[in-house]
Scaffold this active site. Structure first.
Site, PDB file in Angstrom:
ATOM      1  N   ARG A 167      34.090  30.438  16.460  1.00 16.43           N
ATOM      2  CA  ARG A 167      32.762  30.766  16.993  1.00 16.43           C
ATOM      3  C   ARG A 167      32.688  32.233  17.434  1.00 16.43           C
ATOM      4  NH1 ARG A 167      32.123  25.403  19.871  1.00 16.43           N
ATOM      5  NH2 ARG A 167      32.430  26.305  21.910  1.00 16.43           N
ATOM      6  N   ARG A 171      35.531  42.372  16.063  1.00 13.80           N
ATOM      7  CA  ARG A 171      34.799  43.466  15.409  1.00 13.80           C
ATOM      8  C   ARG A 171      35.604  44.764  15.460  1.00 13.80           C
ATOM      9  NH1 ARG A 171      29.931  41.928  18.581  1.00 13.80           N
ATOM     10  NH2 ARG A 171      29.006  40.161  17.479  1.00 13.80           N
ATOM     11  N   ARG A 243      34.434  17.399  28.673  1.00  8.41           N
ATOM     12  CA  ARG A 243      34.743  18.257  29.810  1.00  8.41           C
ATOM     13  C   ARG A 243      33.477  18.367  30.648  1.00  8.41           C
ATOM     14  NH1 ARG A 243      39.757  18.979  31.000  1.00  8.41           N
ATOM     15  NH2 ARG A 243      39.527  21.142  31.705  1.00  8.41           N
ATOM     16  N   ARG A 273      34.841  31.573  34.444  1.00  6.45           N
ATOM     17  CA  ARG A 273      33.938  32.734  34.434  1.00  6.45           C
ATOM     18  C   ARG A 273      33.052  32.731  35.667  1.00  6.45           C
ATOM     19  NH1 ARG A 273      29.902  31.011  29.359  1.00  6.45           N
ATOM     20  NH2 ARG A 273      29.424  28.943  30.132  1.00  6.45           N
ATOM     21  N   GLU A 294      32.624  29.129  37.704  1.00 11.31           N
ATOM     22  CA  GLU A 294      32.579  27.959  36.825  1.00 11.31           C
ATOM     23  C   GLU A 294      33.983  27.403  36.613  1.00 11.31           C
ATOM     24  OE1 GLU A 294      29.886  28.684  33.583  1.00 11.31           O
ATOM     25  OE2 GLU A 294      30.996  27.326  32.284  1.00 11.31           O
ATOM     26  N   TYR A 342      28.808  19.666  19.921  1.00  7.74           N
ATOM     27  CA  TYR A 342      28.367  20.843  20.653  1.00  7.74           C
ATOM     28  C   TYR A 342      27.234  21.466  19.852  1.00  7.74           C
ATOM     29  CZ  TYR A 342      27.998  25.139  23.147  1.00  7.74           C
ATOM     30  OH  TYR A 342      27.486  26.176  23.885  1.00  7.74           O
ATOM     31  N   ASP A 344      24.097  24.266  19.842  1.00  8.30           N
ATOM     32  CA  ASP A 344      23.324  25.319  20.482  1.00  8.30           C
ATOM     33  C   ASP A 344      21.853  24.916  20.488  1.00  8.30           C
ATOM     34  OD1 ASP A 344      25.066  27.308  21.404  1.00  8.30           O
ATOM     35  OD2 ASP A 344      25.419  28.029  19.366  1.00  8.30           O
TER      36      ASP A 344
HETATM   37  P1  FAD Z   1      20.311  17.507  27.082  1.00  9.88           P
HETATM   38  O1  FAD Z   1      19.793  18.846  27.496  1.00  9.88           O
HETATM   39  O2  FAD Z   1      21.613  17.081  27.610  1.00  9.88           O
HETATM   40  O3  FAD Z   1      19.207  16.422  27.457  1.00  9.88           O
HETATM   41  C1  FAD Z   1      19.478  15.025  27.426  1.00  9.88           C
HETATM   42  C2  FAD Z   1      18.708  14.397  28.566  1.00  9.88           C
HETATM   43  O4  FAD Z   1      18.789  12.977  28.428  1.00  9.88           O
HETATM   44  C3  FAD Z   1      19.266  14.713  29.946  1.00  9.88           C
HETATM   45  O5  FAD Z   1      18.273  15.333  30.744  1.00  9.88           O
HETATM   46  C4  FAD Z   1      19.686  13.348  30.517  1.00  9.88           C
HETATM   47  O6  FAD Z   1      19.406  13.222  31.909  1.00  9.88           O
HETATM   48  C5  FAD Z   1      18.820  12.398  29.717  1.00  9.88           C
HETATM   49  N1  FAD Z   1      19.397  11.048  29.586  1.00  9.88           N
HETATM   50  C6  FAD Z   1      20.622  10.724  29.107  1.00  9.88           C
HETATM   51  N2  FAD Z   1      20.775   9.373  29.113  1.00  9.88           N
HETATM   52  C7  FAD Z   1      19.624   8.856  29.596  1.00  9.88           C
HETATM   53  C8  FAD Z   1      19.169   7.518  29.836  1.00  9.88           C
HETATM   54  N3  FAD Z   1      19.920   6.451  29.546  1.00  9.88           N
HETATM   55  N4  FAD Z   1      17.927   7.359  30.350  1.00  9.88           N
HETATM   56  C9  FAD Z   1      17.147   8.418  30.649  1.00  9.88           C
HETATM   57  N5  FAD Z   1      17.533   9.704  30.430  1.00  9.88           N
HETATM   58  C10 FAD Z   1      18.746   9.911  29.914  1.00  9.88           C
HETATM   59  N6  FAD Z   1      22.960  26.705  23.810  1.00  9.88           N
HETATM   60  C11 FAD Z   1      22.541  27.930  23.395  1.00  9.88           C
HETATM   61  O7  FAD Z   1      21.836  28.020  22.381  1.00  9.88           O
HETATM   62  N7  FAD Z   1      22.874  29.062  24.081  1.00  9.88           N
HETATM   63  C12 FAD Z   1      23.642  29.041  25.200  1.00  9.88           C
HETATM   64  O8  FAD Z   1      23.943  30.094  25.788  1.00  9.88           O
HETATM   65  C13 FAD Z   1      24.107  27.772  25.653  1.00  9.88           C
HETATM   66  N8  FAD Z   1      24.881  27.695  26.753  1.00  9.88           N
HETATM   67  C14 FAD Z   1      25.357  26.485  27.149  1.00  9.88           C
HETATM   68  C15 FAD Z   1      26.171  26.456  28.277  1.00  9.88           C
HETATM   69  C16 FAD Z   1      26.684  25.249  28.708  1.00  9.88           C
HETATM   70  C17 FAD Z   1      27.561  25.232  29.916  1.00  9.88           C
HETATM   71  C18 FAD Z   1      26.404  24.062  27.963  1.00  9.88           C
HETATM   72  C19 FAD Z   1      27.004  22.753  28.371  1.00  9.88           C
HETATM   73  C20 FAD Z   1      25.552  24.079  26.873  1.00  9.88           C
HETATM   74  C21 FAD Z   1      25.022  25.294  26.444  1.00  9.88           C
HETATM   75  N9  FAD Z   1      24.157  25.366  25.351  1.00  9.88           N
HETATM   76  C22 FAD Z   1      23.730  26.597  24.916  1.00  9.88           C
HETATM   77  C23 FAD Z   1      23.718  24.145  24.635  1.00  9.88           C
HETATM   78  C24 FAD Z   1      22.394  23.524  25.189  1.00  9.88           C
HETATM   79  O9  FAD Z   1      22.581  23.137  26.526  1.00  9.88           O
HETATM   80  C25 FAD Z   1      22.018  22.318  24.312  1.00  9.88           C
HETATM   81  O10 FAD Z   1      21.741  22.781  23.005  1.00  9.88           O
HETATM   82  C26 FAD Z   1      20.778  21.524  24.792  1.00  9.88           C
HETATM   83  O11 FAD Z   1      20.809  21.243  26.163  1.00  9.88           O
HETATM   84  C27 FAD Z   1      20.693  20.212  24.017  1.00  9.88           C
HETATM   85  O12 FAD Z   1      19.515  19.514  24.374  1.00  9.88           O
HETATM   86  P2  FAD Z   1      19.452  17.913  24.314  1.00  9.88           P
HETATM   87  O13 FAD Z   1      18.039  17.566  24.588  1.00  9.88           O
HETATM   88  O14 FAD Z   1      20.068  17.421  23.070  1.00  9.88           O
HETATM   89  O15 FAD Z   1      20.423  17.425  25.495  1.00  9.88           O
HETATM   90  N1  UDP Z   2      37.310  31.710  24.701  1.00 11.10           N
HETATM   91  C1  UDP Z   2      38.405  32.284  25.306  1.00 11.10           C
HETATM   92  N2  UDP Z   2      38.222  33.373  26.104  1.00 11.10           N
HETATM   93  C2  UDP Z   2      36.998  33.898  26.357  1.00 11.10           C
HETATM   94  C3  UDP Z   2      35.884  33.305  25.735  1.00 11.10           C
HETATM   95  C4  UDP Z   2      36.069  32.201  24.919  1.00 11.10           C
HETATM   96  O1  UDP Z   2      39.521  31.832  25.135  1.00 11.10           O
HETATM   97  O2  UDP Z   2      36.897  34.883  27.113  1.00 11.10           O
HETATM   98  C5  UDP Z   2      37.551  30.532  23.835  1.00 11.10           C
HETATM   99  C6  UDP Z   2      37.358  29.214  24.589  1.00 11.10           C
HETATM  100  O3  UDP Z   2      38.302  28.281  24.099  1.00 11.10           O
HETATM  101  C7  UDP Z   2      35.959  28.811  24.206  1.00 11.10           C
HETATM  102  C8  UDP Z   2      35.879  29.307  22.757  1.00 11.10           C
HETATM  103  O4  UDP Z   2      36.651  30.532  22.749  1.00 11.10           O
HETATM  104  O5  UDP Z   2      35.766  27.420  24.289  1.00 11.10           O
HETATM  105  C9  UDP Z   2      34.478  29.571  22.237  1.00 11.10           C
HETATM  106  O6  UDP Z   2      33.859  30.524  23.080  1.00 11.10           O
HETATM  107  P1  UDP Z   2      32.321  30.437  23.445  1.00 11.10           P
HETATM  108  O7  UDP Z   2      31.953  31.650  24.215  1.00 11.10           O
HETATM  109  O8  UDP Z   2      31.553  30.099  22.220  1.00 11.10           O
HETATM  110  O9  UDP Z   2      32.330  29.201  24.456  1.00 11.10           O
HETATM  111  P2  UDP Z   2      31.146  28.326  25.058  1.00 11.10           P
HETATM  112  O10 UDP Z   2      29.843  29.001  24.767  1.00 11.10           O
HETATM  113  O11 UDP Z   2      31.324  27.037  24.343  1.00 11.10           O
HETATM  114  O12 UDP Z   2      31.467  28.208  26.517  1.00 11.10           O
END
Ligand code: FAD
Ligand code: UDP
Length: 377
Positions: A167, A171, A243, A273, A294, A342, A344
Site C-alpha cells: 500500500r 519514491r 485489531r 502515531r 493511537e 479493509y 478505503d
Molecule cells: P462503517 O463506517 O463501519 O459503518 C458501519 C455501521 O454499521 C456502523 O456505524 C455500525 O454502528 C453499524 N452497525 C453494525 N452492526 C449493526 C447492527 N447489527 N445494527 C445496527 N447498526 C449496526 N478510508 C479512507 O479512504 N481514507 C482514510 O484516511 C481512512 N482512514 C481510516 C482510518 C482508520 C483508523 C480506519 C479504521 C479506517 C479508515 N478508512 C479510511 C476506511 C473508512 O473508515 C471506511 O472506508 C468506511 O468507514 C467504511 O464505511 P462502512 O459504511 O462500510 O462501515
Molecule cells: N507502516 C509502517 N510504518 C509506518 C506506516 C505504515 O510500518 O510509518 C506499515 C503498517 O504495517 C501499516 C502498513 O504499513 O499497516 C500500511 O500503511 P498505511 O498507512 O496504509 O496504514 P493504515 O492506513 O492502514 O493505518
C-alpha cells in the site's frame, strides 16, 4: 440499510432516488460510521472521532459523487515519522533516504544505493518482511516498518502478507504526498455533514441507537447489511479477528507537533502515531488543539472492530461464513465489516453504488439479488 456509514447511506440514497422507501438503522447514536467527524465545542476543531480520514481516489465518478454533497478543499497528507531520535518524511522518499543515510544522492544514485541495500535473493516476496527487505533493505525496514508493524498488527512482519506494505510507495524524488491519487481533499464541514446530506431524502428514515438482528429481516423487502459478517450469525462458529484502536485524547494550547500525523517507528514507543486534528483543516484557525495518541490491540467482543486481520486462520473461518452468506436470500452483505475487508472510503462508495445499481437491475429482471456481490476470501 443496517448501518448509517458510507455503505448504507450511499446505497440507501440510490434506492430512495429510484422510488424505494428506505429505512436506515444504526446501533450508534450518530450517523457516518467510522468516518464520523464532530466539532469540539471548546476549541472549535473538527475531530475525526474514529481516527484520521483523508479522502483520496482515482475514480472520477466517486469524486463527482462526494462533491455533489460536500465542498472538498485541497488537502495533501504529508506524514512525518519519528525514529532513532530524528524526524523524517514519509512515505520513504529521496529526502528520507538522504537524511537517514547522511547523503546527498540524486534520484538515480539513490535507486542504485537502495538496490545495494536490498536483499535481491528474494525474487517473489510473500511476507511483509520479505517485501521490505527486498525493496528498502534492512536499515530502513528496522527504523520505519518493523516496530510500527508489530505494534499495529500485534504480530511479526514475517507473519503478515506482502500486500500490507505494498500500500505504501517508495519514491526516488522529493514527492512526499502519502497518496498517489489524482483527486484528494477534505470535506469542508466534515464527513458527518456530508453523509447527513446523502441521507437527507424524503424516501429515507434514519433510526439511531437501534441494533438490528437477523430475525427482523422479514419486515423488509431486502436487507443491506453493513455490520460484521460473523455478527449476522451471532458469531456461532467463532469470531473473525480484528485489531481495535484506543485513542488517548489530549489537548494543547497552541500547535503541539506542527503536522497532522506523526508516526512512531520504534517498538519501545507504545503508540503507533499521534494525530493533531486541526492540521486536517489548514484553512481554519484555532488557538487550542486536540490530539489523539493511537494504540492498537486485539479486538475483544465489546470493542469496535477497525482492521480485519486476515491471516491464515481468519481466512479459513471467513470462507465458512462466506459460504453460508452466499446461500442467503433477501440480504446483501456490504462495506468493510459485511465483507471483512479493509476498504478505503472511495472503494466503499464505488461498491455501494454498484450494489445499488445491481439491486435495481435484478428487480427489473425479477431476479434475486446475490448476498455477496464481491469476493470476500
Ligand atoms: P462503517 O463506517 O463501519 O459503518 C458501519 C455501521 O454499521 C456502523 O456505524 C455500525 O454502528 C453499524 N452497525 C453494525 N452492526 C449493526 C447492527 N447489527 N445494527 C445496527 N447498526 C449496526 N478510508 C479512507 O479512504 N481514507 C482514510 O484516511 C481512512 N482512514 C481510516 C482510518 C482508520 C483508523 C480506519 C479504521 C479506517 C479508515 N478508512 C479510511 C476506511 C473508512 O473508515 C471506511 O472506508 C468506511 O468507514 C467504511 O464505511 P462502512 O459504511 O462500510 O462501515
Ligand atoms: N507502516 C509502517 N510504518 C509506518 C506506516 C505504515 O510500518 O510509518 C506499515 C503498517 O504495517 C501499516 C502498513 O504499513 O499497516 C500500511 O500503511 P498505511 O498507512 O496504509 O496504514 P493504515 O492506513 O492502514 O493505518
Amino acid at each position: 440499510m443496517v448501518g448509517a456509514g458510507l455503505s448504507g447511506a450511499v446505497t440507501g440514497r440510490l434506492l430512495a432516488e429510484a422510488g424505494y422507501r428506505v429505512t436506515v438503522v444504526d446501533a450508534r447514536d450518530h450517523i457516518a460510521g467510522n468516518c464520523h467527524t464532530r466539532r469540539c465545542p471548546e476549541t472549535g476543531v473538527l475531530v475525526h472521532v474514529y481516527g484520521p480520514h483523508i479522502f483520496h481516489t482515482d475514480d472520477a465518478e466517486v469524486w463527482d459523487y462526494v462533491n455533489r454533497f460536500e465542498r472538498f478543499l485541497p488537502y495533501k497528507n504529508r506524514v512525518k515519522a519519528t525514529t532513532g531520535g530524528a524526524v523524517y518524511s514519509l512515505p520513504i522518499n529521496l529526502h528520507t533516504i538522504n537524511q537517514f543515510f547522511g547523503k546527498t544522492l540524486r534520484p538515480d544514485e539513490a535507486r542504485a544505493f537502495i538496490e545495494e541495500q536490498a536483499d535481491t535473493s528474494i525474487t517473489d516476496p510473500q511476507t511483509f518482511e520479505e517485501q521490505a527487505l527486498r525493496f528498502v533493505g534492512p536499515a530502513l525496514y528496522e527504523a520505519f516498518f518493523k516496530g510500527y508493524t508489530i505494534k499495529q498488527w500485534g504480530c511479526h512482519p514475517r507473519e503478515l502478507p506482502a500486500s500490507i506494505l505494498k500500500r505504501l510507495p517508495v519514491r526516488f524524488n522529493y514527492e512526499d504526498d502519502y497518496f498517489s491519487h489524482r483527486f484528494q481533499g477534505m470535506p469542508e464541514t466534515g464527513y458527518t455533514e456530508m453523509i447527513g446530506r446523502i441521507l437527507d431524502h424524503p424516501g429515507i428514515d434514519v433510526h439511531l441507537n437501534t441494533r438490528f438482528t437477523r430475525d427482523q429481516s422479514g419486515r423488509y423487502a431486502h436487507v443491506f447489511y453493513s455490520g460484521p459478517l460473523d455478527g449476522w450469525y451471532e458469531y456461532d462458529i467463532g469470531r473473525l479477528g480484528y485489531r481495535t484502536l484506543d485513542f488517548e485524547r489530549f489537548t494543547y494550547d497552541g500547535d503541539w507537533q506542527g503536522c497532522a500525523v506523526m508516526n512512531y517507528g520504534e517498538e519501545s514507543v507504545p503508540f503507533t502515531r499521534i494525530t493533531e486534528h486541526k492540521h486536517f483543516a489548514p484553512w481554519e484557525t484555532h488557538a487550542g488543539s486536540i490530539l489523539y495518541r493511537e494504540y492498537s490491540r486485539a479486538c475483544g467482543p465489546e470493542d469496535i472492530p477497525y482492521y480485519p486481520i486476515r491471516l491464515v486462520t481468519e481466512k479459513a473461518l471467513l470462507r465458512r461464513y462466506a459460504e453460508r452468506a452466499a446461500a442467503e436470500g433477501g440480504v446483501t452483505f456490504m462495506g468493510r465489516l459485511g465483507t471483512y475487508r479493509y476498504l478505503d472510503m472511495d472503494v466503499t462508495i464505488r461498491e455501494a453504488l454498484d450494489t445499488g445499481h445491481r439491486f435495481l437491475n435484478s428487480r427489473e429482471k425479477g431476479q434475486e439479488m446475490p448476498a455477496l456481490t464481491s469476493s470476500v476470501s
